[in-house]
Design an enzyme around this catalytic site. Structure first.
Site: not given
Length: 254
Positions: A22, A67, A159, A192, A254
């Site tokens: 990624g 991690v 998230y 993305v 926006w």
């Protein structure tokens, strides 16, 4: 400042978490092309092997580590420093889960926070120690526009909360370490075109809304995020710290 070389990373050693795929892998490509030596960190050994084979001589070391394990990050930093002084850290490891808040189980919430927030702090602390001691370094965190706005039509409270925390952690470390020569910044990408977003991009009810709400009318490419990371890591950003750089096709205007 030499404008011919200000975006170069010659002589720098950069550690990148989530380096096996990624955006993390794309950042490694950009840094290698700009002259950096790379410390690849990922929990997936096979992904690291593929990345190392592609990146070739730019790879100084590859470290299999998760991690979310604080001790593993401390050990990874020590292993990396034994190879070369690490002057750049990119915290790219991250995950996303779609869920309605009332249906979110504890394990999902904790997993997202463990990777996106805890993992970023463990890595920043582990690598930051040597940077602060040397009085020089740059850390680039992968945040998200989701740390600033609420995504729609999909729901992903874990998230969004995690990326809001990433942005605040970035500012906190930037303030704490600015006087010690270490810059800390974050990228806030929009949607993305990566493997992580593929399944969502294949759902018209999501993808069409994303494009409608993005002024530029398209998803970003990993290379466009990597180029922004290169800027923040390079001497070109020598007076930039605590910034949350939006790379979102205008979504958040926006």
């Amino acid at each position: 400042m030499d404008y011919r070389t200000v975006f170069r990373l010659d002589g720098a050693c950069a550690a990148v978490t989530g380096a096996g795929s990624g955006i993390g892998l794309e950042i490694c490509r950009a840094f290698a092309a700009s002259g950096a030596r790379l410390i690849l960190i990922d929990r997936e050994a096979a992904a690291l092997d593929r990345a190392a084979q592609e990146l070739g001589a730019a790879v100084a070391a590859r470290i299999v580590a998760d991690v979310t394990d604080a001790e593993a990050m401390t050990a990874a930093a020590a292993e990396a420093e034994a190879v070369a002084p690490v002057s750049i850290l990119v915290n790219s490891a991250g995950i996303a889960r779609l869920h309605d808040a009332l249906e979110t189980d504890d394990a999902t919430w904790r997993q997202v926070m463990a990777v996106n927030v805890d993992g970023m702090f463990w890595a920043s602390r582990a690598f930051g120690r040597a940077m602060v001691a040397r009085g020089a370094g740059a850390i680039v965190n992968l945040g998200s526009m989701s740390g600033t706005i609420v995504n729609r039509p999909q729901f992903a409270s874990s998230y969004m909360a995690s990326k809001g925390a990433v942005h605040q952690l970035t500012r906190a470390l930037a303030a704490e370490w600015a006087g010690r020569g270490v810059r800390v910044n974050a990228l806030a990408p929009g949607y993305v075109a990566t493997e992580m977003t593929l399944k969502m991009r294949e759902r018209p009810e999501l993808f069409e809304t994303w494009l409608d709400m993005t002024p530029m009318g398209r998803c970003g490419e990993p290379s466009e995020i990597a180029a922004a990371a290169l800027f923040l890591a390079s001497p070109a950003a020598s007076y930039v710290t605590g910034a949350i750089l939006a790379v979102d096709g205008g979504y958040t205007v926006w």
